[in-house]
Motif scaffolding. Structure first.
Motif, PDB file in Angstrom:
ATOM      1  N   CYS A   1      30.064  12.510  42.331  1.00  0.00           N
ATOM      2  CA  CYS A   1      29.575  11.102  42.515  1.00  0.00           C
ATOM      3  C   CYS A   1      30.860  10.501  42.876  1.00  0.00           C
ATOM      4  O   CYS A   1      31.998  10.451  42.088  1.00  0.00           O
ATOM      5  CB  CYS A   1      29.247  10.484  41.138  1.00  0.00           C
ATOM      6  N   LEU A   2      30.880   9.643  43.880  1.00  0.00           N
ATOM      7  CA  LEU A   2      32.044   8.855  44.311  1.00  0.00           C
ATOM      8  C   LEU A   2      31.734   7.529  44.073  1.00  0.00           C
ATOM      9  O   LEU A   2      30.589   7.021  44.501  1.00  0.00           O
ATOM     10  CB  LEU A   2      32.389   9.204  45.782  1.00  0.00           C
ATOM     11  N   VAL A   3      32.550   6.763  43.475  1.00  0.00           N
ATOM     12  CA  VAL A   3      32.281   5.302  43.047  1.00  0.00           C
ATOM     13  C   VAL A   3      33.230   4.250  43.739  1.00  0.00           C
ATOM     14  O   VAL A   3      34.496   4.734  43.540  1.00  0.00           O
ATOM     15  CB  VAL A   3      32.304   5.228  41.560  1.00  0.00           C
ATOM     16  N   HIS A   4      33.064   3.051  44.235  1.00  0.00           N
ATOM     17  CA  HIS A   4      33.913   2.245  44.910  1.00  0.00           C
ATOM     18  C   HIS A   4      34.597   1.684  43.732  1.00  0.00           C
ATOM     19  O   HIS A   4      34.148   1.516  42.510  1.00  0.00           O
ATOM     20  CB  HIS A   4      33.252   1.100  45.539  1.00  0.00           C
ATOM     21  N   ARG A   5      35.906   1.388  43.915  1.00  0.00           N
ATOM     22  CA  ARG A   5      36.823   1.053  42.909  1.00  0.00           C
ATOM     23  C   ARG A   5      36.516  -0.373  42.334  1.00  0.00           C
ATOM     24  O   ARG A   5      36.731  -0.561  41.269  1.00  0.00           O
ATOM     25  CB  ARG A   5      38.192   0.801  43.399  1.00  0.00           C
ATOM     26  N   ASP A   6      36.091  -1.219  43.295  1.00  0.00           N
ATOM     27  CA  ASP A   6      35.712  -2.723  42.772  1.00  0.00           C
ATOM     28  C   ASP A   6      34.652  -2.555  41.769  1.00  0.00           C
ATOM     29  O   ASP A   6      34.401  -3.663  41.129  1.00  0.00           O
ATOM     30  CB  ASP A   6      35.265  -3.515  44.014  1.00  0.00           C
ATOM     31  N   ILE A   7      33.857  -1.753  41.742  1.00  0.00           N
ATOM     32  CA  ILE A   7      32.611  -1.647  40.715  1.00  0.00           C
ATOM     33  C   ILE A   7      32.678  -0.675  39.532  1.00  0.00           C
ATOM     34  O   ILE A   7      31.885  -0.368  38.798  1.00  0.00           O
ATOM     35  CB  ILE A   7      31.251  -1.662  41.625  1.00  0.00           C
ATOM     36  N   ALA A   8      33.758   0.136  39.706  1.00  0.00           N
ATOM     37  CA  ALA A   8      33.648   1.502  38.912  1.00  0.00           C
ATOM     38  C   ALA A   8      33.963   0.984  37.307  1.00  0.00           C
ATOM     39  O   ALA A   8      33.242   1.542  36.635  1.00  0.00           O
ATOM     40  CB  ALA A   8      35.007   2.181  39.028  1.00  0.00           C
ATOM     41  N   ALA A   9      34.491  -0.276  36.976  1.00  0.00           N
ATOM     42  CA  ALA A   9      34.318  -0.676  35.724  1.00  0.00           C
ATOM     43  C   ALA A   9      33.274  -0.952  35.026  1.00  0.00           C
ATOM     44  O   ALA A   9      33.065  -0.961  33.611  1.00  0.00           O
ATOM     45  CB  ALA A   9      35.840  -1.527  35.395  1.00  0.00           C
ATOM     46  N   ARG A  10      32.321  -1.489  36.066  1.00  0.00           N
ATOM     47  CA  ARG A  10      31.011  -1.781  35.488  1.00  0.00           C
ATOM     48  C   ARG A  10      30.147  -0.728  35.568  1.00  0.00           C
ATOM     49  O   ARG A  10      29.184  -0.334  34.734  1.00  0.00           O
ATOM     50  CB  ARG A  10      30.373  -3.001  36.349  1.00  0.00           C
ATOM     51  N   PHE A  11      30.111   0.211  36.420  1.00  0.00           N
ATOM     52  CA  PHE A  11      29.197   1.261  36.960  1.00  0.00           C
ATOM     53  C   PHE A  11      29.364   2.517  36.121  1.00  0.00           C
ATOM     54  O   PHE A  11      28.352   3.032  35.558  1.00  0.00           O
ATOM     55  CB  PHE A  11      29.220   1.548  38.240  1.00  0.00           C
ATOM     56  N   LEU A  12      30.721   2.964  35.808  1.00  0.00           N
ATOM     57  CA  LEU A  12      30.734   4.215  35.243  1.00  0.00           C
ATOM     58  C   LEU A  12      30.391   4.128  33.686  1.00  0.00           C
ATOM     59  O   LEU A  12      29.832   5.074  33.322  1.00  0.00           O
ATOM     60  CB  LEU A  12      32.285   4.639  35.185  1.00  0.00           C
ATOM     61  N   PRO A  13      30.566   2.949  32.822  1.00  0.00           N
ATOM     62  CA  PRO A  13      29.864   3.027  31.695  1.00  0.00           C
ATOM     63  C   PRO A  13      28.390   3.254  31.666  1.00  0.00           C
ATOM     64  O   PRO A  13      27.874   3.825  30.741  1.00  0.00           O
ATOM     65  CB  PRO A  13      30.542   1.697  30.927  1.00  0.00           C
ATOM     66  N   ALA A  14      27.988   2.518  32.562  1.00  0.00           N
ATOM     67  CA  ALA A  14      26.368   2.665  32.767  1.00  0.00           C
ATOM     68  C   ALA A  14      26.031   4.038  33.133  1.00  0.00           C
ATOM     69  O   ALA A  14      24.773   4.463  32.555  1.00  0.00           O
ATOM     70  CB  ALA A  14      25.905   1.648  33.616  1.00  0.00           C
ATOM     71  N   LEU A  15      26.662   4.690  33.865  1.00  0.00           N
ATOM     72  CA  LEU A  15      26.321   6.066  34.459  1.00  0.00           C
ATOM     73  C   LEU A  15      26.777   6.971  33.105  1.00  0.00           C
ATOM     74  O   LEU A  15      25.770   7.750  32.921  1.00  0.00           O
ATOM     75  CB  LEU A  15      27.568   6.424  35.322  1.00  0.00           C
ATOM     76  N   TYR A  16      27.496   6.710  32.362  1.00  0.00           N
ATOM     77  CA  TYR A  16      27.847   7.417  31.109  1.00  0.00           C
ATOM     78  C   TYR A  16      26.520   7.357  30.175  1.00  0.00           C
ATOM     79  O   TYR A  16      26.024   8.196  29.413  1.00  0.00           O
ATOM     80  CB  TYR A  16      29.063   7.114  30.233  1.00  0.00           C
ATOM     81  N   GLN A  17      26.160   6.086  30.118  1.00  0.00           N
ATOM     82  CA  GLN A  17      25.073   5.842  29.082  1.00  0.00           C
ATOM     83  C   GLN A  17      23.768   6.534  29.741  1.00  0.00           C
ATOM     84  O   GLN A  17      23.000   6.985  28.765  1.00  0.00           O
ATOM     85  CB  GLN A  17      24.922   4.489  29.108  1.00  0.00           C
ATOM     86  N   ARG A  18      23.505   6.351  31.008  1.00  0.00           N
ATOM     87  CA  ARG A  18      22.296   7.105  31.638  1.00  0.00           C
ATOM     88  C   ARG A  18      22.348   8.549  31.465  1.00  0.00           C
ATOM     89  O   ARG A  18      21.480   9.355  30.952  1.00  0.00           O
ATOM     90  CB  ARG A  18      22.167   6.659  32.983  1.00  0.00           C
ATOM     91  N   LEU A  19      23.587   9.340  31.939  1.00  0.00           N
ATOM     92  CA  LEU A  19      23.415  10.538  32.006  1.00  0.00           C
ATOM     93  C   LEU A  19      23.854  11.413  30.658  1.00  0.00           C
ATOM     94  O   LEU A  19      23.937  12.866  30.695  1.00  0.00           O
ATOM     95  CB  LEU A  19      24.590  11.181  33.217  1.00  0.00           C
ATOM     96  N   VAL A  20      24.713  10.853  29.953  1.00  0.00           N
ATOM     97  CA  VAL A  20      25.342  11.588  28.577  1.00  0.00           C
ATOM     98  C   VAL A  20      24.864  10.948  27.462  1.00  0.00           C
ATOM     99  O   VAL A  20      24.255  11.531  26.889  1.00  0.00           O
ATOM    100  CB  VAL A  20      26.939  11.251  28.756  1.00  0.00           C
ATOM    101  N   LYS A  21      25.216   9.779  27.103  1.00  0.00           N
ATOM    102  CA  LYS A  21      24.842   9.285  25.926  1.00  0.00           C
ATOM    103  C   LYS A  21      23.539   9.246  25.619  1.00  0.00           C
ATOM    104  O   LYS A  21      22.773   9.318  24.564  1.00  0.00           O
ATOM    105  CB  LYS A  21      25.673   7.977  25.423  1.00  0.00           C
ATOM    106  N   GLY A  22      22.720   8.747  26.708  1.00  0.00           N
ATOM    107  CA  GLY A  22      21.326   8.639  26.566  1.00  0.00           C
ATOM    108  C   GLY A  22      20.313   9.893  26.832  1.00  0.00           C
ATOM    109  O   GLY A  22      19.241   9.517  26.991  1.00  0.00           O
ATOM    110  N   ARG A  23      21.121  10.680  26.937  1.00  0.00           N
ATOM    111  CA  ARG A  23      20.069  12.284  27.093  1.00  0.00           C
ATOM    112  C   ARG A  23      20.254  12.915  26.048  1.00  0.00           C
ATOM    113  O   ARG A  23      21.365  13.497  25.745  1.00  0.00           O
ATOM    114  CB  ARG A  23      20.399  12.781  28.526  1.00  0.00           C
ATOM    115  N   GLU A  24      19.176  13.197  25.002  1.00  0.00           N
ATOM    116  CA  GLU A  24      19.412  13.969  24.121  1.00  0.00           C
ATOM    117  C   GLU A  24      19.371  15.338  24.273  1.00  0.00           C
ATOM    118  O   GLU A  24      19.796  16.563  23.702  1.00  0.00           O
ATOM    119  CB  GLU A  24      17.946  13.724  22.962  1.00  0.00           C
ATOM    120  N   VAL A  25      18.391  15.632  25.295  1.00  0.00           N
ATOM    121  CA  VAL A  25      18.453  17.017  26.074  1.00  0.00           C
ATOM    122  C   VAL A  25      19.039  17.094  27.304  1.00  0.00           C
ATOM    123  O   VAL A  25      19.016  16.384  28.362  1.00  0.00           O
ATOM    124  CB  VAL A  25      17.002  17.437  26.282  1.00  0.00           C
TER     125      VAL A  25
END
Length: 317
Positions: A157-181
């Motif tokens: 995943c490549l993320v533009h610097r200008d949105i990284a601070a907003r997008f990466l926490p949401a990505l973490y929530q979706r793919l890591v913290k929000g996935r029990e399995v």
């Protein structure tokens, strides 16, 4: 003089593959329908299943009045049989390896017969500053998690610097913290680590992570300065399989499409669509990541070549 160009079969097509019995029937059917003879060499783990499939198809050929030798299964599953096929100059017209990077590289490096490079997919999704972030999350979750062990699953995943601070926490929530399995392990470059570092399920990227086909719930993440830097990264690390941009900026999308040299280039869609059936080609022989003579999903057309037929009435030059 009347000059016509007609499609003709390649001849003898050899397929070396590992342990997926369904490749047996797919490859044989495509070869028969395109007029080719196939030589199938499967790994020992699935040999008996392949044998049963080939026996059934041979009975079908005989019932249809065709030679059973249109389909041939190599009985020797040792390494030597693969080497013999790779070096069968004058006997094999095309070799297609289907499997992991080790098998594909061995065929490409050692084959003396024409060989198609298939399969290996270090697929990227670049999230542009003008992306719909919810759409980007949906695309990435599908591309990474729907079936991570296949070649069209995303690995980076490549993320533009200008949105990284907003997008990466949401990505973490979706793919890591929000996935029990099967939560995804994120391997972060230095900038991404500065945003998510210390979170469970996040580690620093190591040398080679951006050149690895994980085939698992693992994803490398890098922050870039824009679409040009994303394309430059892809040109260095991609295997030329499938790469995607998520953006609402038509100029950025056009630049990405024009500058990304991959078999399939996506705008706002999951890389998981790179498939013969999804592209309307039916079952596929494999996905070519090279440029000659086939590229992308290989269907019937890619199993043919052509010749010119010239009809005259005594003309001389």
């Amino acid at each position: 003089i009347e000059v016509t160009k007609i499609s003709v079969p390649l001849g003898v097509v050899a397929i070396i593959y590992e342990s997926r019995p369904n490749v047996t029937s797919d490859a044989a059917a495509l070869c028969i329908k395109s007029g080719n003879v196939c030589v199938l060499r499967i790994g020992k783990e699935a040999y008996r299943s392949a044998c049963a499939i080939v026996d059934a198809m041979k009975r079908g050929l005989e019932k249809a009045g065709l030679s059973e030798y249109f389909i041939n299964l190599v009985e020797d599953t040792s390494r030597q049989s693969s080497v013999d096929i790779m070096t069968a100059t004058g006997l094999v017209d095309l070799l297609i390896p289907r499997g992991g990077a080790g098998l594909i590289n061995a065929c490409v490096q050692n084959a003396k017969v024409p060989c198609i490079q298939t399969g290996t997919g270090i697929c990227h999704v670049y999230v542009d500053e003008a992306a719909d972030l919810e759409m980007a999350l949906d695309i990435i979750e599908n591309a990474k998690c729907s079936r991570p062990s296949v070649c069209n699953a995303m690995e980076v995943c490549l993320v533009h610097r200008d949105i990284a601070a907003r997008f990466l926490p949401a990505l973490y929530q979706r793919l890591v913290k929000g996935r029990e399995v099967n939560p995804v392990l994120l391997k972060l470059d230095e900038e991404a680590w500065g945003i998510l570092g210390g979170e469970q399920g996040c580690v620093r990227a190591e040398d080679g992570d951006f050149d690895t086909e994980f085939l698992d719930y693992v994803m490398a993440v890098k922050v870039v300065g824009g679409v040009q830097e994303a394309v430059e990264h892809i040109s260095r690390h991609s295997t030329g399989h499938s790469d995607c941009i998520v953006t609402e900026d038509a100029v950025a999308a056009d630049y990405f499409v024009g500058a990304t040299d991959s078999a399939a280039v996506y705008v706002n869609a999951s890389t998981r669509f790179t498939d013969g059936g999804e592209f309307g080609l039916g079952c596929e022989m494999g996905i070519s990541t090279q440029k000659l003579h086939a590229r992308g999903p290989m269907g019937l057309n890619e199993l043919t070549t052509y010749k010119y037929v010239v009809r005259g009435s005594g003309q001389v030059r």
